[in-house]
Write a protein that holds these residues in place. Structure first.
Motif, PDB file in Angstrom:
ATOM      1  N   ARG A  80      53.698 -47.569  65.879  1.00  0.00           N
ATOM      2  CA  ARG A  80      52.408 -47.355  65.226  1.00  0.00           C
ATOM      3  C   ARG A  80      51.800 -48.661  64.718  1.00  0.00           C
ATOM      4  O   ARG A  80      50.678 -48.672  64.213  1.00  0.00           O
ATOM      5  N   ALA A  81      52.552 -49.747  64.819  1.00  0.00           N
ATOM      6  CA  ALA A  81      52.113 -51.061  64.318  1.00  0.00           C
ATOM      7  C   ALA A  81      51.742 -51.006  62.844  1.00  0.00           C
ATOM      8  O   ALA A  81      50.791 -51.657  62.401  1.00  0.00           O
ATOM      9  N   VAL A 271      57.764 -36.011  56.853  1.00  0.00           N
ATOM     10  CA  VAL A 271      57.150 -37.113  56.117  1.00  0.00           C
ATOM     11  C   VAL A 271      56.303 -36.542  54.992  1.00  0.00           C
ATOM     12  O   VAL A 271      55.486 -35.639  55.208  1.00  0.00           O
ATOM     13  N   LEU A 272      56.490 -37.081  53.795  1.00  0.00           N
ATOM     14  CA  LEU A 272      55.735 -36.666  52.616  1.00  0.00           C
ATOM     15  C   LEU A 272      54.763 -37.765  52.206  1.00  0.00           C
ATOM     16  O   LEU A 272      54.977 -38.945  52.493  1.00  0.00           O
ATOM     17  N   MET A 285      53.314 -33.841  55.558  1.00  0.00           N
ATOM     18  CA  MET A 285      52.305 -34.322  56.490  1.00  0.00           C
ATOM     19  C   MET A 285      52.707 -34.178  57.958  1.00  0.00           C
ATOM     20  O   MET A 285      51.900 -34.446  58.848  1.00  0.00           O
ATOM     21  N   GLY A 286      53.939 -33.763  58.214  1.00  0.00           N
ATOM     22  CA  GLY A 286      54.385 -33.608  59.589  1.00  0.00           C
ATOM     23  C   GLY A 286      55.721 -34.284  59.806  1.00  0.00           C
ATOM     24  O   GLY A 286      56.340 -34.818  58.876  1.00  0.00           O
ATOM     25  N   HIS A 287      56.174 -34.278  61.060  1.00  0.00           N
ATOM     26  CA  HIS A 287      57.494 -34.817  61.389  1.00  0.00           C
ATOM     27  C   HIS A 287      57.453 -36.259  61.873  1.00  0.00           C
ATOM     28  O   HIS A 287      58.501 -36.823  62.182  1.00  0.00           O
ATOM     29  N   SER A 288      56.277 -36.849  61.943  1.00  0.00           N
ATOM     30  CA  SER A 288      56.170 -38.198  62.490  1.00  0.00           C
ATOM     31  C   SER A 288      55.230 -39.047  61.653  1.00  0.00           C
ATOM     32  O   SER A 288      54.396 -38.526  60.888  1.00  0.00           O
ATOM     33  N   LEU A 289      55.331 -40.363  61.820  1.00  0.00           N
ATOM     34  CA  LEU A 289      54.417 -41.257  61.125  1.00  0.00           C
ATOM     35  C   LEU A 289      52.985 -41.085  61.622  1.00  0.00           C
ATOM     36  O   LEU A 289      52.038 -41.256  60.858  1.00  0.00           O
ATOM     37  N   ALA A 290      52.827 -40.766  62.894  1.00  0.00           N
ATOM     38  CA  ALA A 290      51.474 -40.541  63.418  1.00  0.00           C
ATOM     39  C   ALA A 290      50.767 -39.430  62.652  1.00  0.00           C
ATOM     40  O   ALA A 290      49.566 -39.526  62.365  1.00  0.00           O
ATOM     41  N   GLU A 291      51.508 -38.386  62.306  1.00  0.00           N
ATOM     42  CA  GLU A 291      50.915 -37.266  61.556  1.00  0.00           C
ATOM     43  C   GLU A 291      50.678 -37.623  60.094  1.00  0.00           C
ATOM     44  O   GLU A 291      49.933 -36.917  59.397  1.00  0.00           O
ATOM     45  N   ALA A 292      51.299 -38.689  59.625  1.00  0.00           N
ATOM     46  CA  ALA A 292      51.247 -39.044  58.204  1.00  0.00           C
ATOM     47  C   ALA A 292      50.190 -40.081  57.886  1.00  0.00           C
ATOM     48  O   ALA A 292      50.199 -40.664  56.805  1.00  0.00           O
ATOM     49  N   GLU A 293      49.270 -40.319  58.818  1.00  0.00           N
ATOM     50  CA  GLU A 293      48.271 -41.357  58.614  1.00  0.00           C
ATOM     51  C   GLU A 293      46.983 -40.836  57.984  1.00  0.00           C
ATOM     52  O   GLU A 293      46.032 -41.584  57.795  1.00  0.00           O
ATOM     53  N   GLY A 294      46.958 -39.555  57.617  1.00  0.00           N
ATOM     54  CA  GLY A 294      45.740 -38.973  57.064  1.00  0.00           C
ATOM     55  C   GLY A 294      45.561 -39.247  55.587  1.00  0.00           C
ATOM     56  O   GLY A 294      46.392 -39.865  54.919  1.00  0.00           O
TER      57      GLY A 294
END
Length: 316
Positions: A80-81, A271-272, A285-294
């Motif tokens: 995700r950089a 991910v919280l 926020m989801g199971h991945s960092l991508a989902e946690a970017e909101g």
């Protein structure tokens, strides 16, 4: 809604879009990801008064995360950089997790700074754990920091929160860390009606007496956390509060960090938004960092009391 919310706050912290009086609720974007936290599990060797996550020798609501799961999220940081510079480990007591050394080693080997929150008691002082820590210190030096929970420098007050004999065991662990050249910091609590100046003076005398090379005036090395009393009434944070308080959303902890936990019985970690809200499903926020970017709605008393009004953050 968190069932522990104080009656004084009933009607508040419900709608993620608006506060109880209809004002737009403040929201925070992940504008500068700097710290990824891992909760290693809620089991702890002691049970403290008012532990924000209710850790104890019986509480396993957050299961032990594994080194493989940690490594997967370290891979995701690269994918995700994210400009993460620090990996944090909290609990429970991290040194109770049987894979903690592997997690620390994996994080340090990738070039991250690593922060471990510990009570520096028996789990950290086991011979195998000491040997592993010494190996990591030898290889990675000051990139590994251990933040020791010392609620008060006086034995009686510390033990009133953590149990009889806790202060002596923590002091022994701190002396071992200092004697072996570890980078050590301290986390205290804003109890007993002391001003920040008085508290830092107390820690300064304690550090000097024990020859601990810790700066009592630096809020990053002597962290004094505001209390998170969920029985107390707190105001909701609206979008107008940023200007009123002279603060920016970028100043709040969820602008720069996320936490990974593994719930008991779960097949995968989640991910919280925050280290402080481990049990509130609204902050998953989801199971991945991508989902946690909101964005995050500041929709809990801790958002106001600890982060916005208290100005606290868990990272180094």
């Amino acid at each position: 809604m968190d069932q522990r919310i104080a009656p004084a706050n009933q009607g508040k912290f419900i709608d993620p879009q608006t506060t109880a009086d209809g004002s737009p609720r403040a929201r925070v974007a992940l504008s500068r990801p700097r710290t990824l936290w891992f909760n290693t599990g809620t089991l702890c060797n002691i049970a403290c008064t008012n532990c924000y996550i209710e850790s104890s020798p019986q509480n396993d609501r957050l299961a032990y995360i594994t080194a493989a799961e940690v490594s997967d999220f370290l891979d995701q940081i690269a994918e995700r950089a994210w400009p993460v510079r620090e990996i944090g480990f909290t609990g429970g007591e991290p040194f109770m997790n049987p894979e903690i050394l592997a997690m620390l080693r994996a994080s340090l080997a990738r070039g991250f700074e690593v922060l471990v929150l510990t009570n520096a008691m028996t789990p950290m002082m086991r011979p195998a754990m000491q040997a592993g820590l010494l190996e990591l210190r030898e290889k990675y030096g000051a990139r590994l920091t251990l933040r020791v929970s010392l609620d008060h420098w006086q034995r009686e007050k510390h033990d009133a929160i953590r149990g009889a004999g806790s202060h002596a065991k923590t002091l022994s662990g701190m002396r071992w860390l200092a004697d072996h050249g570890f980078r050590m910091t301290v986390a205290g609590r804003a109890l007993w009606g002391l001003s920040d100046t008085e508290a830092r003076a107390g820690y300064a005398a304690f550090f000097a007496k024990n020859n601990f090379k810790i700066d009592p005036q630096d809020p990053a090395t002597t962290v004094i956390f505001p209390e998170m009393d969920e029985r107390a009434e707190v105001p909701e944070i609206t979008t107008a509060c940023w200007g009123i308080l002279g603060k920016s959303p970028d100043d709040v902890m969820c602008a720069s960090s996320r936490m990974v936990v593994k719930r008991k019985g779960a097949a995968r970690p989640v991910v919280l938004a925050c280290t402080l809200l481990a049990y509130d499903p609204r902050f998953e926020m989801g199971h991945s960092l991508a989902e946690a970017e909101g964005e995050i709605a500041l929709n809990h008393p801790h958002c106001a009391k600890f982060c916005v009004l208290g100005g606290a953050a868990c990272s180094a």
